[in-house]
Design an enzyme around this catalytic site. Structure first.
Site, PDB file in Angstrom:
ATOM      1  N   LYS A  76       0.840  -1.204   0.000  1.00  0.00           N
ATOM      2  CA  LYS A  76       0.000   0.000   0.000  1.00  0.00           C
ATOM      3  C   LYS A  76       0.874   1.252   0.000  1.00  0.00           C
ATOM      4  O   LYS A  76       0.592   2.210  -0.708  1.00  0.00           O
ATOM      5  CB  LYS A  76      -0.948  -0.024   1.213  1.00  0.00           C
ATOM      6  CG  LYS A  76      -2.059  -1.046   1.032  1.00  0.00           C
ATOM      7  CD  LYS A  76      -2.866  -1.325   2.286  1.00  0.00           C
ATOM      8  CE  LYS A  76      -3.809  -2.499   2.003  1.00  0.00           C
ATOM      9  NZ  LYS A  76      -4.607  -2.912   3.141  1.00  0.00           N
ATOM     10  N   GLN A 119      -4.932  -1.692   9.293  1.00  0.00           N
ATOM     11  CA  GLN A 119      -4.744  -3.008   8.688  1.00  0.00           C
ATOM     12  C   GLN A 119      -5.325  -4.090   9.602  1.00  0.00           C
ATOM     13  O   GLN A 119      -4.962  -4.190  10.768  1.00  0.00           O
ATOM     14  CB  GLN A 119      -3.243  -3.251   8.429  1.00  0.00           C
ATOM     15  CG  GLN A 119      -2.948  -4.501   7.656  1.00  0.00           C
ATOM     16  CD  GLN A 119      -3.509  -4.472   6.232  1.00  0.00           C
ATOM     17  OE1 GLN A 119      -3.393  -3.481   5.525  1.00  0.00           O
ATOM     18  NE2 GLN A 119      -4.116  -5.565   5.800  1.00  0.00           N
ATOM     19  N   ASP A 169     -11.307   2.462   3.253  1.00  0.00           N
ATOM     20  CA  ASP A 169     -11.592   1.034   3.068  1.00  0.00           C
ATOM     21  C   ASP A 169     -13.076   0.805   2.794  1.00  0.00           C
ATOM     22  O   ASP A 169     -13.472  -0.268   2.354  1.00  0.00           O
ATOM     23  CB  ASP A 169     -11.190   0.250   4.335  1.00  0.00           C
ATOM     24  CG  ASP A 169      -9.832  -0.418   4.172  1.00  0.00           C
ATOM     25  OD1 ASP A 169      -9.435  -0.668   3.021  1.00  0.00           O
ATOM     26  OD2 ASP A 169      -9.197  -0.700   5.194  1.00  0.00           O
TER      27      ASP A 169
END
Ligand code: NAP
Length: 282
Positions: free
Chosen positions: A53, A97, A120
């Protein structure tokens, strides 16, 4: 004759577009676009995802802020960090995460991410907006699948779509996106009584199950579009999807491979969401 949808090539093309838009944004507003990535603990797979990422941020010109916290981190410390990022004007997107180490409650942490920074697309507000076909930040993996349909000019209106899997991060948002695109959608899961019969009805079949080569040729209608979200290891430890690609492909009009299909799209759509979040914030 089937066509393979090349997620790697499409992802590279979209990243080039994002890079241009990020550059134009920075030029116009004289400011950076910032993505905060929070990793707690030492899960190796998570470390790889976070590294990828951060690399993608570098590629498109987004400034990444990485926070590596030890696995002993207390909930209050994690929550304090997220609250600080939520208030920070330099941060347009916040990503925690998952999974978090045992003892930490992801729900309590994720709730602190404001909807407009939830890149997200996991928050109840964003999922709710998606369900109401409103403006939202959409979960990256299913959003990546939608880009594939768009790129290949695969019409969804009136099509029978079957999504196998109902997780909050893939199956459910995928079903909503297909519904919003006017497909007639069926969602299957582990309690579905006759999965094969449901799958055989699908013009568009999306597999998001997490079981290697689970979708076999006898479950696929002639001419179907088959999208394989799964990422599994086969008996030889080789990366494979939820679809038995070699035996299914000849029945399909389009099919995504694993690797090189849906996988590369996910991080690209994270970059896209961060750009969108920044554009909405000015
Ligand atoms: P998950 O949370 O474990 O959900 C799996 C879903 O599959 C559940 O809804 C489950 O049903 C259903 N299922 C399990 N066994 C089944 C069966 N025998 N028949 C029908 N349905 C069954 O997994 P996920 O997070 O959605 O991920 C799914 C797959 O996609 C995994 O391989 C994952 O690694 C991959 N993935 C890939 C990406 C990417 O970037 N390409 C991103 C995310 C996930 P129940 O709800 O009834 O348990």
């Amino acid at each position: 004759m089937y066509k393979i949808i090349d997620g790697k090539a499409l992802s590279a093309e979209i990243r080039r577009e994002i890079k241009e838009k990020v550059s134009a944004f920075k030029e116009k507003y004289k400011k950076e676009i910032g993505l905060a990535v929070v990793l707690v603990g030492d899960n190796q797979a998570s470390q790889v995802y976070v590294r990828n990422k951060i690399r993608a941020c570098e590629e498109v010109g987004i400034k990444s802020y990485a926070y590596y916290l030890p696995k002993e981190t207390k909930q209050s410390e994690l929550n304090e960090l997220i609250s600080g990022l939520a208030a920070d004007k330099n941060i347009n997107g916040i990503l925690v995460q998952l999974p978090l180490p045992a003892g930490l409650d992801s729900e309590s942490a994720l709730k602190l991410i404001p909807r407009e920074k939830d890149v997200d697309g996991f928050s109840a507000e964003n999922i709710g907006q998606l369900c109401m076909n409103g403006e939202s930040l959409v979960a990256c993996t299913p959003n990546g699948v939608m880009q594939m349909f768009k790129h290949e000019n695969i019409g969804l209106k009136g099509k029978r779509a079957v999504v196998v899997g109902r997780s909050n991060i893939v199956g459910r948002p995928m079903a909503m996106l297909l519904l919003n695109a006017d497909a007639t959608v069926t969602v299957c899961h582990s309690k579905t009584v006759d999965l094969k019969a449901e799958c055989l009805k699908a013009d568009i079949l999306v597999a998001a199950i997490g079981k290697a080569k689970f979708i076999t040729a006898d479950m696929v209608k002639e001419g179907a579009v088959v999208i394989d979200v799964g990422m599994n290891r086969d008996e030889n430890g080789k990366l494979c999807g939820d679809v038995d690609f070699e035996n299914v492909k000849d029945k399909c009009s389009y099919i995504t491979p694993v690797p090189g299909g849906v996988g590369p799209m996910t991080i690209t759509m994270l970059m896209y969401n961060t750009l969108i979040a920044a554009e909405r914030a000015v």
